[in-house]
Design an enzyme around this catalytic site. Structure first.
Site, PDB file in Angstrom:
ATOM      1  N   LYS A  90      41.052 -34.948  43.748  1.00  0.00           N
ATOM      2  CA  LYS A  90      42.226 -35.592  44.412  1.00  0.00           C
ATOM      3  C   LYS A  90      42.952 -36.336  43.018  1.00  0.00           C
ATOM      4  O   LYS A  90      42.252 -37.312  42.507  1.00  0.00           O
ATOM      5  CB  LYS A  90      41.839 -36.563  45.554  1.00  0.00           C
ATOM      6  CG  LYS A  90      43.007 -37.310  45.852  1.00  0.00           C
ATOM      7  CD  LYS A  90      43.458 -36.397  47.226  1.00  0.00           C
ATOM      8  CE  LYS A  90      44.878 -36.755  47.672  1.00  0.00           C
ATOM      9  NZ  LYS A  90      46.080 -36.175  46.959  1.00  0.00           N
ATOM     10  N   GLN A 111      41.157 -41.749  37.531  1.00  0.00           N
ATOM     11  CA  GLN A 111      41.115 -41.331  39.072  1.00  0.00           C
ATOM     12  C   GLN A 111      39.766 -41.227  39.506  1.00  0.00           C
ATOM     13  O   GLN A 111      39.567 -41.515  40.575  1.00  0.00           O
ATOM     14  CB  GLN A 111      41.944 -39.802  39.227  1.00  0.00           C
ATOM     15  CG  GLN A 111      42.506 -39.764  40.390  1.00  0.00           C
ATOM     16  CD  GLN A 111      43.833 -40.491  40.909  1.00  0.00           C
ATOM     17  OE1 GLN A 111      44.577 -40.372  39.958  1.00  0.00           O
ATOM     18  NE2 GLN A 111      44.191 -41.007  41.992  1.00  0.00           N
ATOM     19  N   LYS A 114      39.049 -45.114  40.315  1.00  0.00           N
ATOM     20  CA  LYS A 114      39.875 -45.456  41.280  1.00  0.00           C
ATOM     21  C   LYS A 114      39.577 -44.856  42.923  1.00  0.00           C
ATOM     22  O   LYS A 114      39.429 -45.671  43.742  1.00  0.00           O
ATOM     23  CB  LYS A 114      41.361 -44.903  40.851  1.00  0.00           C
ATOM     24  CG  LYS A 114      42.408 -45.332  41.765  1.00  0.00           C
ATOM     25  CD  LYS A 114      43.530 -44.605  41.925  1.00  0.00           C
ATOM     26  CE  LYS A 114      44.340 -44.641  40.105  1.00  0.00           C
ATOM     27  NZ  LYS A 114      45.734 -44.307  40.234  1.00  0.00           N
ATOM     28  N   LYS A 126      43.734 -34.541  38.159  1.00  0.00           N
ATOM     29  CA  LYS A 126      45.228 -34.704  37.894  1.00  0.00           C
ATOM     30  C   LYS A 126      45.832 -33.435  37.467  1.00  0.00           C
ATOM     31  O   LYS A 126      45.095 -32.552  36.677  1.00  0.00           O
ATOM     32  CB  LYS A 126      45.434 -36.069  36.813  1.00  0.00           C
ATOM     33  CG  LYS A 126      46.642 -36.606  36.569  1.00  0.00           C
ATOM     34  CD  LYS A 126      46.696 -37.672  37.703  1.00  0.00           C
ATOM     35  CE  LYS A 126      48.248 -38.103  37.777  1.00  0.00           C
ATOM     36  NZ  LYS A 126      48.051 -39.551  38.635  1.00  0.00           N
ATOM     37  N   ASP A 166      53.237 -38.069  41.522  1.00  0.00           N
ATOM     38  CA  ASP A 166      53.265 -39.001  40.292  1.00  0.00           C
ATOM     39  C   ASP A 166      54.568 -39.165  39.730  1.00  0.00           C
ATOM     40  O   ASP A 166      55.413 -38.902  40.407  1.00  0.00           O
ATOM     41  CB  ASP A 166      52.034 -38.538  39.426  1.00  0.00           C
ATOM     42  CG  ASP A 166      51.582 -39.783  38.527  1.00  0.00           C
ATOM     43  OD1 ASP A 166      50.888 -40.753  39.008  1.00  0.00           O
ATOM     44  OD2 ASP A 166      52.182 -39.530  37.230  1.00  0.00           O
ATOM     45  N   THR A 209      51.557 -47.433  47.478  1.00  0.00           N
ATOM     46  CA  THR A 209      51.121 -47.496  46.182  1.00  0.00           C
ATOM     47  C   THR A 209      51.691 -48.945  46.166  1.00  0.00           C
ATOM     48  O   THR A 209      50.905 -49.809  45.430  1.00  0.00           O
ATOM     49  CB  THR A 209      51.532 -46.805  45.013  1.00  0.00           C
ATOM     50  OG1 THR A 209      51.125 -45.491  45.470  1.00  0.00           O
ATOM     51  CG2 THR A 209      51.022 -46.986  43.582  1.00  0.00           C
ATOM     52  N   ASN A 240      59.200 -44.948  42.651  1.00  0.00           N
ATOM     53  CA  ASN A 240      58.261 -45.047  43.875  1.00  0.00           C
ATOM     54  C   ASN A 240      57.372 -46.488  43.804  1.00  0.00           C
ATOM     55  O   ASN A 240      57.558 -47.228  45.020  1.00  0.00           O
ATOM     56  CB  ASN A 240      57.484 -43.798  44.126  1.00  0.00           C
ATOM     57  CG  ASN A 240      56.780 -43.960  45.473  1.00  0.00           C
ATOM     58  OD1 ASN A 240      55.383 -44.382  45.361  1.00  0.00           O
ATOM     59  ND2 ASN A 240      57.114 -43.795  46.580  1.00  0.00           N
ATOM     60  N   SER A 376      46.876 -41.537  50.548  1.00  0.00           N
ATOM     61  CA  SER A 376      46.710 -39.903  50.497  1.00  0.00           C
ATOM     62  C   SER A 376      45.187 -39.468  51.280  1.00  0.00           C
ATOM     63  O   SER A 376      45.394 -38.476  52.010  1.00  0.00           O
ATOM     64  CB  SER A 376      46.714 -39.395  49.265  1.00  0.00           C
ATOM     65  OG  SER A 376      47.955 -39.223  48.614  1.00  0.00           O
TER      66      SER A 376
HETATM   67  P1  NDP Z   1      58.673 -42.414  39.514  1.00  0.00           P
HETATM   68  O1  NDP Z   1      58.762 -41.213  38.979  1.00  0.00           O
HETATM   69  O2  NDP Z   1      59.052 -42.585  41.067  1.00  0.00           O
HETATM   70  O3  NDP Z   1      58.989 -43.748  38.599  1.00  0.00           O
HETATM   71  C1  NDP Z   1      58.805 -43.901  37.372  1.00  0.00           C
HETATM   72  C2  NDP Z   1      59.445 -45.215  36.851  1.00  0.00           C
HETATM   73  O4  NDP Z   1      59.072 -45.478  35.702  1.00  0.00           O
HETATM   74  C3  NDP Z   1      61.053 -44.572  36.640  1.00  0.00           C
HETATM   75  O5  NDP Z   1      61.918 -45.755  37.038  1.00  0.00           O
HETATM   76  C4  NDP Z   1      61.170 -44.126  35.220  1.00  0.00           C
HETATM   77  O6  NDP Z   1      62.551 -44.161  34.877  1.00  0.00           O
HETATM   78  C5  NDP Z   1      60.225 -45.080  34.723  1.00  0.00           C
HETATM   79  N1  NDP Z   1      59.380 -44.499  33.466  1.00  0.00           N
HETATM   80  C6  NDP Z   1      58.618 -43.291  33.598  1.00  0.00           C
HETATM   81  N2  NDP Z   1      58.201 -42.828  32.282  1.00  0.00           N
HETATM   82  C7  NDP Z   1      58.797 -43.771  31.478  1.00  0.00           C
HETATM   83  C8  NDP Z   1      58.846 -43.931  30.128  1.00  0.00           C
HETATM   84  N3  NDP Z   1      58.100 -43.011  29.400  1.00  0.00           N
HETATM   85  N4  NDP Z   1      59.443 -44.759  29.287  1.00  0.00           N
HETATM   86  C9  NDP Z   1      59.890 -45.880  30.357  1.00  0.00           C
HETATM   87  N5  NDP Z   1      60.121 -45.708  31.684  1.00  0.00           N
HETATM   88  C10 NDP Z   1      59.622 -44.702  32.099  1.00  0.00           C
HETATM   89  O7  NDP Z   1      56.945 -42.597  39.522  1.00  0.00           O
HETATM   90  P2  NDP Z   1      55.875 -43.545  40.346  1.00  0.00           P
HETATM   91  O8  NDP Z   1      56.582 -44.781  40.643  1.00  0.00           O
HETATM   92  O9  NDP Z   1      55.329 -42.655  41.229  1.00  0.00           O
HETATM   93  O10 NDP Z   1      54.653 -43.924  38.929  1.00  0.00           O
HETATM   94  C11 NDP Z   1      54.980 -45.061  38.085  1.00  0.00           C
HETATM   95  C12 NDP Z   1      53.484 -45.493  37.648  1.00  0.00           C
HETATM   96  O11 NDP Z   1      52.520 -45.547  38.619  1.00  0.00           O
HETATM   97  C13 NDP Z   1      52.892 -44.128  36.841  1.00  0.00           C
HETATM   98  O12 NDP Z   1      52.152 -44.570  35.923  1.00  0.00           O
HETATM   99  C14 NDP Z   1      51.875 -43.659  37.892  1.00  0.00           C
HETATM  100  O13 NDP Z   1      50.949 -42.783  37.247  1.00  0.00           O
HETATM  101  C15 NDP Z   1      51.414 -44.716  38.740  1.00  0.00           C
HETATM  102  N6  NDP Z   1      51.099 -44.329  40.300  1.00  0.00           N
HETATM  103  C16 NDP Z   1      51.802 -43.657  40.974  1.00  0.00           C
HETATM  104  C17 NDP Z   1      51.275 -43.589  42.122  1.00  0.00           C
HETATM  105  C18 NDP Z   1      52.084 -42.988  43.410  1.00  0.00           C
HETATM  106  O14 NDP Z   1      51.632 -43.094  44.442  1.00  0.00           O
HETATM  107  N7  NDP Z   1      53.317 -42.499  43.029  1.00  0.00           N
HETATM  108  C19 NDP Z   1      49.911 -44.011  42.708  1.00  0.00           C
HETATM  109  C20 NDP Z   1      49.246 -44.713  41.629  1.00  0.00           C
HETATM  110  C21 NDP Z   1      49.744 -44.868  40.503  1.00  0.00           C
HETATM  111  P3  NDP Z   1      63.498 -43.170  35.004  1.00  0.00           P
HETATM  112  O15 NDP Z   1      64.161 -43.750  36.357  1.00  0.00           O
HETATM  113  O16 NDP Z   1      64.699 -43.236  33.936  1.00  0.00           O
HETATM  114  O17 NDP Z   1      62.984 -41.788  35.154  1.00  0.00           O
HETATM  115  O1  2IT Z   2      47.628 -42.194  40.047  1.00  0.00           O
HETATM  116  C1  2IT Z   2      47.439 -41.926  41.295  1.00  0.00           C
HETATM  117  O2  2IT Z   2      46.559 -42.520  41.995  1.00  0.00           O
HETATM  118  C2  2IT Z   2      48.520 -41.049  42.034  1.00  0.00           C
HETATM  119  N1  2IT Z   2      49.551 -40.676  41.273  1.00  0.00           N
HETATM  120  C3  2IT Z   2      48.397 -40.551  43.671  1.00  0.00           C
HETATM  121  C4  2IT Z   2      47.519 -39.549  43.791  1.00  0.00           C
HETATM  122  C5  2IT Z   2      47.393 -39.119  45.391  1.00  0.00           C
HETATM  123  O3  2IT Z   2      46.568 -38.389  45.263  1.00  0.00           O
HETATM  124  O4  2IT Z   2      47.951 -39.725  45.981  1.00  0.00           O
END
Ligand code: NDP
Ligand code: 2IT
Length: 444
Positions: A90, A111, A114, A126, A166, A209, A240, A376
Site C-alpha cells: 500500500k 511506508q 508508517k 510506492k 501522492d 493527511t 493536498n 486509505s
Molecule cells: P501535492 O502535489 O498536492 O502538493 C505538493 C505541494 O508541494 C505543492 O504545493 C507543490 O508545489 C509543492 N512541491 C512539490 N514538490 C516540490 C519541490 N520539489 N520543491 C518545492 N515545492 C514542491 O502533494 P501532497 O500534498 O499530496 O504531498 C505533499 C507531501 O506529503 C509529499 O511529501 C507526500 O509524499 C506527502 N504525503 C502525502 C500524502 C497524501 O495523502 N497526499 C500522505 C502522506 C504524505 P506546486 O503547487 O508548485 O506543484
Molecule cells: O505517503 C503516503 O502515505 C501517501 N502518499 C498516501 C498513501 C496511500 O496509500 O494512501
C-alpha cells in the site's frame, strides 16, 4: 562493526546512486540500534535487516503517450513492492519530474513502518513516474494515466497492491487510472484509494493527511502541557496535505501564516484564507501569485523562505529535504517549539539532529502523516464490505488512530530509555510489528 553499520554500508555500496534511499535507511536503522543490540543473534541469523532493506520486487517500465500536438512522449513508470509481511502493498503514486528509482525506494521503505504504525493490515509500497502533470491538458493527463495503468495493472489488485495519490496524483489522476484498470481487467474492485465519492471513495480521505497531522500534533502538545490554541504556525506546500493541515490548524485555534509552492511563498499575517487557497490550487491549478493578487494582507516572495518566519509550530508539507540545517537554526533562534512533518522526510538528517539537540518536539512523517494511508485502509474496508461510512465516522476513526500512534511511539521510546525521542519511538514501534510477522512467516 555493528550489525546496523554493516547493513547501512551494504545498502550504500549496493545502491550507489540513491541518496534519498540511503538517507531513509540510515535514519531508521540508526534509531533502531537499541532494539537490534537487544536481539542481535536472532536478527542476524534471520537476516532481518538485510531482508527489510531489500524490496520484494521493483517494476520499471516505459510509459508512451501522445500529446496534444500529436507528438509521442515517453516517461518512465515505477512500482516498488517493498514488504507485505503485515498486509497487501500500500502506498501512493508520485508524478513529478524529479522521480527516480531511489526516490520511490525511499518512499516505499518509509511506508513499511508508517503503515505498520497505523495498526491496520497494510504492507509497504510506492510508485510513480517522472511525468509532470503541470501545464498539461486534461486529455494529456488522461493519455498518460491510461498508458501508465496499462502496464501497472499487471502487478496490482485489491488484495495484492493498492496504490493511491501522492505529489502530482490527485482525484483527477486516480479517476483516469481507475477507469483504465477496470477496462483492462474487467473487474470492479477497490484497487486504488483516493477514489471519487461516486465510485467507491471514502469521505474524509481528501482531508485525512492534513487533518491527521493536526490530530497527532495536538495530542503531542497536550501530553507536553501545551496546546495549539493561539499558536502561530508556518506551513510549507500548497497541495493536498498543506491545505487540509492549514484548515484543521485554524479549526483548532492556531493561526497559519505561510504556505508555499515550487516557485514561491506567501506570508499572510492575518492568517491564510483557506477558501481562497483551495480556489487557487484545487480549482484553478494556478500559482500562489494569484493568492497574493486576491488578498490584501498577503506578501508573495519568490523562491524559498517559509522557515524564516517566526512561529511556534512548523509543519513542512511539501517535499523531501525542504527543511535544512540553516532553516533549523532559524526556527530555533525564533523560538519554534515543535516541528511535525506532513511531507515524507522533509527534514534533513542534520536539521533533525539540531532540532532534537535544541529540545524542539519533533514528530517524523512516518507517524505524523500516517493519517492519509490509514484512511486509505478505511476506504479499502468500506470497499470490501460494499458500504460507505459517514464523514463523522471516518474522521472519528482517523482521530483515534492518530492519538494511538502518538501513544505507541511515545511508549516505545520510553521502553528503550529514550523518552521524548519520537523519531526512535516511531521507528521502533513500526519495526517491531513487521519483524514479528517476518519471523513468524519464515524465510521469504
Ligand atoms: P501535492 O502535489 O498536492 O502538493 C505538493 C505541494 O508541494 C505543492 O504545493 C507543490 O508545489 C509543492 N512541491 C512539490 N514538490 C516540490 C519541490 N520539489 N520543491 C518545492 N515545492 C514542491 O502533494 P501532497 O500534498 O499530496 O504531498 C505533499 C507531501 O506529503 C509529499 O511529501 C507526500 O509524499 C506527502 N504525503 C502525502 C500524502 C497524501 O495523502 N497526499 C500522505 C502522506 C504524505 P506546486 O503547487 O508548485 O506543484
Ligand atoms: O505517503 C503516503 O502515505 C501517501 N502518499 C498516501 C498513501 C496511500 O496509500 O494512501
Amino acid at each position: 562493526m555493528s550489525y546496523v553499520d554493516e547493513v547501512i554500508e551494504r545498502v550504500i555500496a549496493k545502491n550507489p546512486a540513491e541518496p534519498e534511499f540511503h538517507q531513509a535507511v540510515t535514519e531508521v536503522l540508526d534509531s533502531l540500534r537499541p532494539v537490534v543490540e537487544a536481539n542481535e543473534e536472532l536478527y542476524r541469523k534471520n537476516a532481518i535487516l538485510e531482508r527489510i532493506v531489500e524490496p520484494d520486487r521493483q517494476f520499471k517500465f516505459r510509459v508512451p503517450w501522445v500529446d496534444d500536438k500529436g507528438q509521442v512522449q515517453v516517461n518512465t513508470g515505477y512500482r516498488v513492492q517493498f514488504n507485505n509481511s503485515i498486509g497487501p502493498y500500500k502506498g501512493g503514486l508520485r508524478l513529478h519530474p524529479s522521480v527516480n528509482l531511489g526516490i520511490i525506494k525511499f518512499l516505499g521503505f518509509e511506508q513499511i513502518f508508517k503503515n505498520s504504525l497505523t495498526s491496520l493490515p497494510i504492507g509497504g509500497g510506492k510508485g510513480g513516474s517522472d511525468f509532470d502533470p503541470k501545464g498539461k491538458s486534461d486529455r494529456e493527463v488522461m493519455a498518460f494515466c491510461q498508458s501508465f495503468m496499462t502496464e501497472l495493472c499487471k502487478y496490482i489488485g485489491a488484495d495484492v497492491d493498492v496504490p493511491a495519490g501522492d505529489i502530482g496524483t490527485g482525484a483527477r489522476e486516480i479517476g483516469f487510472m481507475f477507469g483504465q484498470y477496470k477496462r483492462i481487467r474487467g473487474m470492479y474492485e477497490g484497487v486504488l484509494t483516493g477514489k471519487g465519492l461516486s465510485y467507491g471513495g471514502s469521505l474524509a480521505r481528501t482531508e485525512a493527511t492534513g487533518y491527521g497531522l493536526l490530530y497527532i500534533t495536538d495530542e503531542m502538545l497536550k501530553c507536553n502541557g501545551e496546546s495549539l490554541k493561539g499558536k502561530t504556525v508556518c506551513v510549507s506546500g500548497a497541495g493536498n496535505v498543506a491545505i487540509y493541515a492549514t484548515e484543521k490548524a485554524q479549526q483548532l485555534g492556531a493561526k497559519v501564516v505561510t504556505c508555499s509552492d515550487s516557485t514561491g511563498w506567501i506570508y499572510d499575517p492575518e492568517g491564510i484564507d483557506v477558501a481562497l487557497l483551495k480556489e487557487v490550487k484545487e480549482v484553478k491549478r494556478a500559482r500562489l501569485t494569484e493568492y497574493a493578487a486576491a488578498r490584501k494582507s498577503a506578501e508573495y516572495h519568490e523562491g524559498k523562505g517559509v522557515w524564516s518566519v517566526k512561529c511556534d509550530v512548523a509543519l513542512p508539507c511539501a517535499t523531501q529535504n525542504e527543511l535544512d540545517i540553516e532553516d533549523a537554526k532559524t526556527l530555533v533562534a525564533n523560538g519554534c517549539m515543535a516541528v511535525c512533518e506532513g511531507a515524507n522526510m522533509p527534514t534533513t538528517l542534520e536539521a533533525t539532529a539540531y532540532l532534537k539537540e535544541n529540545k524542539v518536539y519533533f514528530l517524523p512523517g512516518k507517524a505524523s502523516n500516517a493519517g492519509g494511508v490509514a484512511t486509505s485502509a478505511l476506504e479499502m474496508s468500506q470497499n470490501s464490505e460494499r458500504l460507505s461510512w459517514t464523514f463523522e465516522e471516518v474522521d472519528g476513526k482517523l482521530q483515534q488512530i492518530m492519538i494511538n500512534i502518538f501513544h505507541n511511539l511515545d511508549d516505545a521510546a520510553k521502553r528503550y530509555g529514550m523518552e521524548g525521542d519520537y523519531v526512535a519511538g516511531a521507528n521502533i514501534a513500526g519495526f517491531e510489528k513487521v519483524v514479528d510477522a517476518m519471523l513468524a512467516q519464515g524465510v521469504c
